[in-house]
Enzyme design. Structure first.
Site, short mmCIF file in Angstrom:
data_model
loop_
_atom_site.label_atom_id
_atom_site.label_comp_id
_atom_site.label_asym_id
_atom_site.label_seq_id
_atom_site.Cartn_x
_atom_site.Cartn_y
_atom_site.Cartn_z
N PHE A 127 1.00 -1.45 0.04
CA PHE A 127 0.14 -0.30 -0.01
C PHE A 127 1.11 1.44 0.07
O PHE A 127 1.47 1.21 0.76
CB PHE A 127 -0.97 0.08 1.06
CG PHE A 127 -1.91 0.76 1.12
CD1 PHE A 127 -2.80 0.68 0.44
CD2 PHE A 127 -1.86 2.30 1.85
CE1 PHE A 127 -4.09 1.82 0.60
CE2 PHE A 127 -2.79 2.99 1.48
CZ PHE A 127 -4.18 3.29 1.24
N THR A 130 2.60 6.56 1.61
CA THR A 130 4.01 7.42 1.84
C THR A 130 5.17 8.41 1.02
O THR A 130 4.94 7.33 0.08
CB THR A 130 5.40 7.19 3.28
OG1 THR A 130 3.96 6.51 3.83
CG2 THR A 130 5.98 8.21 3.21
N GLU A 131 5.32 9.55 0.70
CA GLU A 131 6.14 9.87 -0.16
C GLU A 131 7.12 10.26 0.29
O GLU A 131 7.06 10.70 1.93
CB GLU A 131 5.48 10.30 -1.34
CG GLU A 131 4.06 10.07 -1.60
CD GLU A 131 3.55 11.18 -2.58
OE1 GLU A 131 3.67 12.45 -2.39
OE2 GLU A 131 2.55 10.62 -3.72
N PRO A 132 8.37 10.80 -0.48
CA PRO A 132 9.26 12.02 0.45
C PRO A 132 8.85 13.36 0.81
O PRO A 132 9.40 13.45 1.50
CB PRO A 132 9.98 12.14 -1.10
CG PRO A 132 9.93 11.45 -1.74
CD PRO A 132 8.77 10.61 -1.34
N ILE A 161 7.55 1.19 0.89
CA ILE A 161 6.68 0.67 0.93
C ILE A 161 7.04 -1.04 1.46
O ILE A 161 7.30 -1.26 0.36
CB ILE A 161 6.49 1.24 -1.09
CG1 ILE A 161 5.23 1.95 -0.52
CG2 ILE A 161 5.04 0.32 -0.23
CD1 ILE A 161 4.79 3.41 0.35
N THR A 162 6.03 -1.25 2.12
CA THR A 162 6.30 -2.68 2.65
C THR A 162 5.58 -3.75 2.12
O THR A 162 4.89 -3.31 1.59
CB THR A 162 4.96 -3.16 4.57
OG1 THR A 162 6.22 -2.11 4.83
CG2 THR A 162 6.25 -4.15 4.79
N GLN A 342 19.09 -4.47 29.03
CA GLN A 342 19.98 -3.47 29.94
C GLN A 342 19.93 -4.64 30.78
O GLN A 342 20.98 -4.81 31.94
CB GLN A 342 18.77 -2.40 30.85
CG GLN A 342 20.25 -1.49 31.82
CD GLN A 342 20.57 -0.49 31.56
OE1 GLN A 342 21.00 -0.33 30.51
NE2 GLN A 342 22.16 -0.52 32.38
N GLU A 369 2.94 3.76 10.24
CA GLU A 369 0.99 3.41 10.57
C GLU A 369 1.07 4.98 11.30
O GLU A 369 -0.53 4.45 12.56
CB GLU A 369 0.66 2.29 10.92
CG GLU A 369 0.75 1.10 10.17
CD GLU A 369 -0.26 0.08 9.66
OE1 GLU A 369 -1.42 -0.08 10.14
OE2 GLU A 369 0.18 -1.24 9.05
C1 LIG Z 1 10.25 0.04 7.65
C2 LIG Z 1 9.49 1.04 7.44
C3 LIG Z 1 7.96 0.54 7.08
C4 LIG Z 1 7.09 1.29 6.26
N1 LIG Z 1 6.09 1.11 5.47
C5 LIG Z 1 5.05 1.81 4.48
C6 LIG Z 1 3.55 1.25 3.81
O1 LIG Z 1 4.11 0.21 4.22
N2 LIG Z 1 2.80 1.92 3.23
C7 LIG Z 1 3.85 3.48 3.22
O2 LIG Z 1 2.48 3.76 2.68
N3 LIG Z 1 4.20 3.67 4.31
C8 LIG Z 1 4.98 2.86 4.77
N4 LIG Z 1 6.39 3.92 5.63
C9 LIG Z 1 6.02 5.34 6.11
C10 LIG Z 1 5.21 5.66 7.44
O3 LIG Z 1 4.20 5.13 7.27
C11 LIG Z 1 5.89 7.33 7.40
O4 LIG Z 1 7.66 7.18 7.58
C12 LIG Z 1 5.33 7.38 8.89
O5 LIG Z 1 3.98 7.97 8.70
C13 LIG Z 1 5.70 9.33 9.37
O6 LIG Z 1 5.91 9.66 7.59
P1 LIG Z 1 7.58 10.45 7.62
O7 LIG Z 1 8.87 9.41 7.44
O8 LIG Z 1 7.57 11.19 6.36
O9 LIG Z 1 8.18 11.45 8.73
P2 LIG Z 1 7.02 12.85 9.06
O10 LIG Z 1 5.73 12.73 8.63
O11 LIG Z 1 7.51 14.16 8.19
O12 LIG Z 1 7.75 13.37 10.67
C14 LIG Z 1 9.34 13.38 10.99
C15 LIG Z 1 8.89 13.80 12.42
O13 LIG Z 1 7.68 14.94 12.90
C16 LIG Z 1 6.49 14.75 13.03
N5 LIG Z 1 5.09 14.91 12.87
C17 LIG Z 1 5.36 15.30 11.98
N6 LIG Z 1 3.43 15.56 11.99
C18 LIG Z 1 3.95 17.13 13.38
C19 LIG Z 1 2.69 17.37 13.55
N7 LIG Z 1 1.75 18.08 13.47
N8 LIG Z 1 2.71 17.91 15.47
C20 LIG Z 1 3.61 16.83 16.15
N9 LIG Z 1 4.42 16.23 15.43
C21 LIG Z 1 3.76 15.73 14.08
C22 LIG Z 1 6.48 13.38 13.47
O14 LIG Z 1 5.34 12.45 14.30
C23 LIG Z 1 7.79 12.11 13.61
O15 LIG Z 1 8.47 12.65 14.41
C24 LIG Z 1 6.44 2.57 6.56
C25 LIG Z 1 8.38 3.53 7.29
C26 LIG Z 1 8.81 2.70 7.90
C27 LIG Z 1 10.44 3.57 7.68
#
Ligand SMILES: Cc1cc2nc3c(=O)[nH]c(=O)nc-3n(C[C@H](O)[C@H](O)[C@H](O)COP(=O)(O)OP(=O)(O)OC[C@H]3O[C@@H](n4cnc5c(N)ncnc54)[C@H](O)[C@@H]3O)c2cc1C
Length: 386
Positions: A127, A130-132, A161-162, A342, A369
């Site tokens: 699914f 997530t995008e950059p 994407i998992t 620990q 998620e």
């Molecule tokens: C191993 C792995 C598997 C994954 N699998 C999937 C998948 O199958 N499909 C998919 O679509 N995605 C997937 N993801 C993506 C994952 O869901 C995202 O990394 C996650 O939702 C966070 O988004 P981001 O990395 O862009 O962080 P960002 O959104 O950039 O967040 C960076 C930090 O800012 C904080 N932050 C952001 N907004 C706010 C706010 N309004 N207030 C306070 N703090 C805030 C966040 O909590 C975080 O600590 C996966 C990620 C990993 C690492």
């Protein structure tokens, strides 16, 4: 029934949990160290999970499912998470991100075509949300899909994407901007089969944890799929994936409880066997209190996911409870992994000990998620203050 009162397990549920726990100990655990070390998802283990019916647990039999509910799925995920988070997330994502969107939002034809292989574990789907530039702020999606001659033409990229690049991955469902409505982005979800020209699964990541789980960036350059690959109503993609994520959070909470319990069991065992200053490590009250806190976290977090899953299966609102469960359980997993490490001392820093793997694996539970900050936002919204 056990002594959990409202949260009692039925005989069937207890049997299922016991069966998956035995499978985890006997089949999964012996493979975990090597799979993690080599960053390789053991596909024969995935196939055996398929044969056990785990991928079909919460789906009706008419599509090849087991006729169970989401609670049953979460029991299985918890039992796997106790020994191997990479295997547990493969099941979690395979069901709640791969098959569930098709089951919930697909047409009858899409369900009949796509579900049987997914539910049997013969195929996996990803699914792609997530995008950059769009993670927590998922509405910032930049990937586009435009209709041209009866086809969606998709351009953009997804990351993390998992299950998107395994040998049995059949397709990914992606969110894409398909237009504009009332001045806002119209986001829809579209099924993109593997092998579609212009759709590239990029090489996997060098991850800190969940290293045996399959995770890739995806790129789309004029990737064309039939118009009929739209999943659900056009423009409902944003609302649909929010619903999918709410459910998925309960499953991540269950996975986290499994991990927290795995850490607790290992720490109790080690503390009883390890001698320090002439007595068992477990004889020290400082260690006893640490272990007691770990048990407290497991218990509370388990009640939280049980509650959210029971609400979901009863057709009641569960958004806030799912957020609370995910927040509580992922913190419990991270805290227990740190405390177990620990207790193990220097050994806890050696990858041959599963607590070291849990230590690396558990961090993502607070991120995936929906990060824990996003869970706090959901809870704050329910309080009417955000
Ligand atoms: C191993 C792995 C598997 C994954 N699998 C999937 C998948 O199958 N499909 C998919 O679509 N995605 C997937 N993801 C993506 C994952 O869901 C995202 O990394 C996650 O939702 C966070 O988004 P981001 O990395 O862009 O962080 P960002 O959104 O950039 O967040 C960076 C930090 O800012 C904080 N932050 C952001 N907004 C706010 C706010 N309004 N207030 C306070 N703090 C805030 C966040 O909590 C975080 O600590 C996966 C990620 C990993 C690492």
């Amino acid at each position: 029934m056990d002594n959990y009162g409202t949260y009692a397990l039925t005989e069937d549920e207890r049997e299922l949990a016991g069966m998956v726990r035995a499978f985890a100990d006997e089949v999964v655990a012996p493979r975990s160290y090597e799979a993690d070390r080599t960053h390789t998802l053991p596909m024969d283990v995935v196939a055996q999970m398929g044969e056990l019916g785990l991928f079909g647990l919460p789906f009706p039999e008419e599509y090849g499912g087991q006729g169970g509910d989401y609670f049953a799925l979460c029991l299985a995920i918890e039992a796997l998470g106790r020994v191997d988070q990479s295997i547990a997330i493969t099941l979690e994502a395979g069901v709640s991100l791969g098959a569930m969107p098709v089951f919930r939002f697909g047409t009858e034809e899409q369900k009949r075509e796509l579900l049987p292989d997914l539910l049997a574990g013969r195929a996996l789907a990803g699914f792609g949300l997530t995008e950059p530039e769009a993670g927590s702020d998922a509405g910032a999606t930049r990937t586009t899909a435009r209709l041209e001659g009866g086809q969606w033409v998709i351009n953009g990229s997804k990351q993390f994407i998992t299950n998107s690049g395994t040998a049995i991955t059949r397709f990914v469902t992606v969110t894409a901007v398909t237009g504009e409505r009332e001045g806002r982005k119209e986001i829809s979800t579209i099924v993109v089969p593997h092998g579609t020209p212009g759709f590239t699964v990029e090489p996997g990541y060098d991850k800190v944890g969940w290293r045996a789980s399959d995770t890739h960036p995806l790129t789309f350059q004029d990737a064309r799929v039939p118009e009929a690959n739209l999943l659900g109503e056009r423009g409902r993609g944003f609302a649909n994936f929010l619903h999918i994520l709410d459910e998925g959070r309960i499953a991540i909470a269950a996975l986290s409880v499994g991990a927290a319990e795995g850490c607790l069991e290992a720490a109790v065992d080690y503390a009883q066997k390890r001698t320090v200053f002439g007595e068992a490590l477990s004889g020290r009250q400082g260690i006893q209190f640490l272990l007691a806190r770990m048990q407290q976290r497991v218990h509370v977090a388990r009640l939280a996911w049980h509650h959210a899953a029971r609400l979901r299966d009863a057709g009641k609102p569960f958004k806030t409870e799912a957020a609370i469960a995910k927040l509580t359980a992922s913190d419990a997993a991270m805290d227990n992994a740190r405390d177990a490490t620990q207790v193990f001392g220097g050994n806890g820093f050696m990858n041959e000990y599963p607590v070291a793997r849990h230590y690396r694996d558990s961090k993502i539970l607070e991120i995936g998620e929906g990060t824990n900050e996003v869970q706090l936002l959901v809870i704050a919204r329910a309080l009417g203050v955000a």
